[in-house]
Write a protein that holds these residues in place. Structure first.
Motif, PDB file in Angstrom:
ATOM      1  N   ASP A 101       0.832  -1.206   0.000  1.00  0.00           N
ATOM      2  CA  ASP A 101       0.000   0.000   0.000  1.00  0.00           C
ATOM      3  C   ASP A 101       0.874   1.267   0.000  1.00  0.00           C
ATOM      4  N   LEU A 102       0.965   1.895  -1.190  1.00  0.00           N
ATOM      5  CA  LEU A 102       1.887   3.031  -1.339  1.00  0.00           C
ATOM      6  C   LEU A 102       1.403   4.294  -0.627  1.00  0.00           C
ATOM      7  N   GLU A 103       0.096   4.368  -0.359  1.00  0.00           N
ATOM      8  CA  GLU A 103      -0.434   5.575   0.300  1.00  0.00           C
ATOM      9  C   GLU A 103      -0.308   5.508   1.814  1.00  0.00           C
ATOM     10  N   ASN A 104      -0.422   4.301   2.377  1.00  0.00           N
ATOM     11  CA  ASN A 104      -0.456   4.159   3.845  1.00  0.00           C
ATOM     12  C   ASN A 104       0.671   3.301   4.403  1.00  0.00           C
ATOM     13  N   GLY A 105       1.495   2.735   3.538  1.00  0.00           N
ATOM     14  CA  GLY A 105       2.546   1.826   3.996  1.00  0.00           C
ATOM     15  C   GLY A 105       3.892   2.516   4.093  1.00  0.00           C
ATOM     16  N   CYS A 106       4.715   2.053   5.040  1.00  0.00           N
ATOM     17  CA  CYS A 106       6.068   2.591   5.191  1.00  0.00           C
ATOM     18  C   CYS A 106       7.052   1.554   4.652  1.00  0.00           C
ATOM     19  N   PHE A 107       7.644   1.874   3.489  1.00  0.00           N
ATOM     20  CA  PHE A 107       8.519   0.928   2.784  1.00  0.00           C
ATOM     21  C   PHE A 107       9.958   1.150   3.208  1.00  0.00           C
ATOM     22  N   LEU A 108      10.378   0.483   4.271  1.00  0.00           N
ATOM     23  CA  LEU A 108      11.740   0.655   4.768  1.00  0.00           C
ATOM     24  C   LEU A 108      12.737   0.260   3.690  1.00  0.00           C
ATOM     25  N   SER A 109      13.773   1.054   3.551  1.00  0.00           N
ATOM     26  CA  SER A 109      14.813   0.759   2.552  1.00  0.00           C
ATOM     27  C   SER A 109      16.073   1.531   2.891  1.00  0.00           C
ATOM     28  N   GLY A 110      17.215   0.944   2.587  1.00  0.00           N
ATOM     29  CA  GLY A 110      18.480   1.653   2.716  1.00  0.00           C
ATOM     30  C   GLY A 110      18.732   2.530   1.509  1.00  0.00           C
ATOM     31  N   GLN A 111      19.738   3.401   1.636  1.00  0.00           N
ATOM     32  CA  GLN A 111      20.064   4.321   0.541  1.00  0.00           C
ATOM     33  C   GLN A 111      20.575   3.596  -0.700  1.00  0.00           C
ATOM     34  N   ILE A 112      20.999   2.350  -0.527  1.00  0.00           N
ATOM     35  CA  ILE A 112      21.647   1.605  -1.601  1.00  0.00           C
ATOM     36  C   ILE A 112      20.651   0.931  -2.547  1.00  0.00           C
ATOM     37  N   ALA A 113      19.354   1.156  -2.339  1.00  0.00           N
ATOM     38  CA  ALA A 113      18.319   0.453  -3.122  1.00  0.00           C
ATOM     39  C   ALA A 113      18.563   0.532  -4.633  1.00  0.00           C
ATOM     40  N   ALA A 114      19.105   1.649  -5.099  1.00  0.00           N
ATOM     41  CA  ALA A 114      19.309   1.816  -6.545  1.00  0.00           C
ATOM     42  C   ALA A 114      20.271   0.772  -7.112  1.00  0.00           C
ATOM     43  N   MET A 115      21.071   0.185  -6.259  1.00  0.00           N
ATOM     44  CA  MET A 115      22.028  -0.831  -6.727  1.00  0.00           C
ATOM     45  C   MET A 115      21.466  -2.250  -6.667  1.00  0.00           C
ATOM     46  N   VAL A 116      20.205  -2.366  -6.297  1.00  0.00           N
ATOM     47  CA  VAL A 116      19.547  -3.680  -6.282  1.00  0.00           C
ATOM     48  C   VAL A 116      18.817  -3.820  -7.615  1.00  0.00           C
ATOM     49  N   LYS A 117      19.306  -4.736  -8.465  1.00  0.00           N
ATOM     50  CA  LYS A 117      18.884  -4.675  -9.866  1.00  0.00           C
ATOM     51  C   LYS A 117      18.019  -5.822 -10.334  1.00  0.00           C
ATOM     52  N   LYS A 118      18.078  -6.964  -9.640  1.00  0.00           N
ATOM     53  CA  LYS A 118      17.256  -8.082 -10.124  1.00  0.00           C
ATOM     54  C   LYS A 118      16.858  -9.024  -9.000  1.00  0.00           C
ATOM     55  N   ILE A 119      15.795  -9.773  -9.286  1.00  0.00           N
ATOM     56  CA  ILE A 119      15.342 -10.792  -8.340  1.00  0.00           C
ATOM     57  C   ILE A 119      16.186 -12.049  -8.570  1.00  0.00           C
ATOM     58  N   GLN A 120      16.714 -12.602  -7.494  1.00  0.00           N
ATOM     59  CA  GLN A 120      17.565 -13.784  -7.614  1.00  0.00           C
ATOM     60  C   GLN A 120      17.548 -14.551  -6.291  1.00  0.00           C
ATOM     61  N   PRO A 121      17.971 -15.831  -6.321  1.00  0.00           N
ATOM     62  CA  PRO A 121      17.977 -16.601  -5.080  1.00  0.00           C
ATOM     63  C   PRO A 121      18.924 -15.983  -4.043  1.00  0.00           C
ATOM     64  N   ALA A 122      18.551 -16.094  -2.774  1.00  0.00           N
ATOM     65  CA  ALA A 122      19.361 -15.524  -1.690  1.00  0.00           C
ATOM     66  C   ALA A 122      20.793 -16.064  -1.728  1.00  0.00           C
ATOM     67  N   ALA A 123      20.920 -17.351  -2.013  1.00  0.00           N
ATOM     68  CA  ALA A 123      22.258 -17.973  -2.025  1.00  0.00           C
ATOM     69  C   ALA A 123      23.137 -17.335  -3.101  1.00  0.00           C
ATOM     70  N   GLU A 124      22.513 -16.979  -4.231  1.00  0.00           N
ATOM     71  CA  GLU A 124      23.266 -16.350  -5.327  1.00  0.00           C
ATOM     72  C   GLU A 124      23.730 -14.949  -4.912  1.00  0.00           C
ATOM     73  N   ILE A 125      22.899 -14.244  -4.154  1.00  0.00           N
ATOM     74  CA  ILE A 125      23.273 -12.906  -3.672  1.00  0.00           C
ATOM     75  C   ILE A 125      24.507 -13.012  -2.780  1.00  0.00           C
ATOM     76  N   VAL A 126      24.481 -13.956  -1.845  1.00  0.00           N
ATOM     77  CA  VAL A 126      25.600 -14.138  -0.912  1.00  0.00           C
ATOM     78  C   VAL A 126      26.888 -14.395  -1.698  1.00  0.00           C
ATOM     79  N   ARG A 127      26.809 -15.328  -2.639  1.00  0.00           N
ATOM     80  CA  ARG A 127      28.007 -15.725  -3.399  1.00  0.00           C
ATOM     81  C   ARG A 127      28.493 -14.575  -4.288  1.00  0.00           C
ATOM     82  N   GLU A 128      27.555 -13.958  -5.013  1.00  0.00           N
ATOM     83  CA  GLU A 128      27.910 -12.889  -5.954  1.00  0.00           C
ATOM     84  C   GLU A 128      28.614 -11.722  -5.241  1.00  0.00           C
ATOM     85  N   VAL A 129      28.075 -11.332  -4.096  1.00  0.00           N
ATOM     86  CA  VAL A 129      28.637 -10.194  -3.359  1.00  0.00           C
ATOM     87  C   VAL A 129      30.055 -10.526  -2.868  1.00  0.00           C
TER      88      VAL A 129
END
Ligand code: TUI
Length: 314
Positions: free
Chosen positions: A270-298
């Protein structure tokens, strides 16, 4: 391969924690990160102990690897959840948004490794003295509840006053961030925002979409007036909250405006009533992928940068 004292301390493959994001980090996400070789963390947030117990059972059913539970110290259920993690003998407890002194003895007696988030040098010294196993130095680039200092400023100062392993958090989402954190003296990292795009992260699709479309200036901090500054996406909700905050809305009304806002973001998108917590780095999050792949890639991304620069690269 990057191997640090944090890996040995916790029996994990990669020195990467998934942040304990309230309403978001459940047993499924935590187990996926732990299965991927990092440390998954279930967020207790404002949930009652029974809800947290269910998530611990889910994580235990999905992985035999260690995982953690994050205790949000401002929660009305913090005492009960503190008892629960001792009963369940979870491997690691992290804490946030306050001072966990009164629980330290209980957790240590239960054999739990206690890893508090510290947002200042004074807190780092205190937690070291009270027997923490490691410290998370989280800068204000992070999402959610934020302290005063940035990651760049906080991490080296925390490293200077402790011999414990330091995990850097806030503004880290790729190998460059990991490398930078290690050069500041950290031997591990915690990421929250990057894991919002994990396949196993069950937030509303609209939340994921906003993260994937974010730009560099997409977050703002609200809630300073009531003493609980929180970083979130710059949505209509956040803008309206800021207007009310600076427009002199009475405290009780302001609090009512925020009540339930995290749930409305995570479950309803809900974009009108919800609080979407996010860090400043959100712009560098580019695709949906498995969590394990994120750990390894980083972590693999940090290797070529760090080669020759620290003692940890084999
Ligand atoms: O805790 C977080 N991030 C969070 S908690 C959360 S739930 C929430 N909902 C509504 C309002 C407030 C919170 C959402 N995001 N990060 C860890 C963190 N801890 N960042 C900063 C701190 C911190 C701040 C002060 C840790 C210790 C501290 O000590 C104060 C004291 O008592 O000395």
């Amino acid at each position: 391969m990057i191997h640090t004292p944090l890996c040995d301390l916790l029996g994990i493959e990669y020195p990467v924690f998934q942040g304990g994001m309230a309403w978001i980090a459940d047993g499924k996400l935590a187990a996926a990160v732990s299965e991927g070789g990092g440390l998954g963390i279930i967020a207790a947030g404002n949930a009652p102990a029974e809800t947290v117990r269910e998530q611990i059972q889910i994580a235990k059913s999905l992985t035999s690897r260690p995982f953690g539970v994050n205790i949000m110290l401002m929660s009305p259920f913090a005492d009960a959840v503190a008892q629960l993690v001792a009963e369940e003998k979870v491997a690691v407890v992290t804490t946030g948004a306050g001072n966990p002194t009164k629980y330290m003895a209980l957790w240590k007696e239960a054999g739990i490794k206690v890893i508090p988030v510290v947002a200042s040098v004074a807190m780092a010294k205190l937690m070291t003295r009270l027997g923490a196993s490691a410290l998370i130095a989280e800068g204000g680039e992070s999402g959610g509840h934020v302290g005063e200092l940035t990651t760049m400023v906080l991490v080296p100062q925390v490293c200077d006053v402790t011999t414990l392993p330091v995990i850097a958090a806030g503004g880290i989402a790729d190998g460059r961030g990991v490398a930078a954190a290690f050069l500041l003296g950290a031997c591990g990292v915690q990421m929250g925002t990057r894991f919002l795009s994990a396949q196993e992260c069950s937030i509303h699709p609209a939340y994921k979409e906003r993260i994937l479309k974010a730009n560099d200036l997409c977050t703002m901090v609200t809630g300073k007036r009531l003493g609980h500054p929180v970083r979130s996406l710059r949505t209509n909700f956040a803008r309206n909250y800021a207007k009310a905050e600076y427009g002199g809305m009475p405290d009780e009304e302001l609090e009512a405006l925020a009540t339930g806002a995290l749930r409305k973001a995570v479950e309803e998108g809900d974009l009108e009533n919800g609080c979407f917590l996010s860090g400043q780095i959100a712009a560098m999050v580019k695709k949906i992928q498995p969590a394990a792949e994120i750990v390894r890639e980083v972590m693999e991304g940090a290797e070529p940068i760090l080669k020759g620069a620290t003692q940890w690269v084999r």
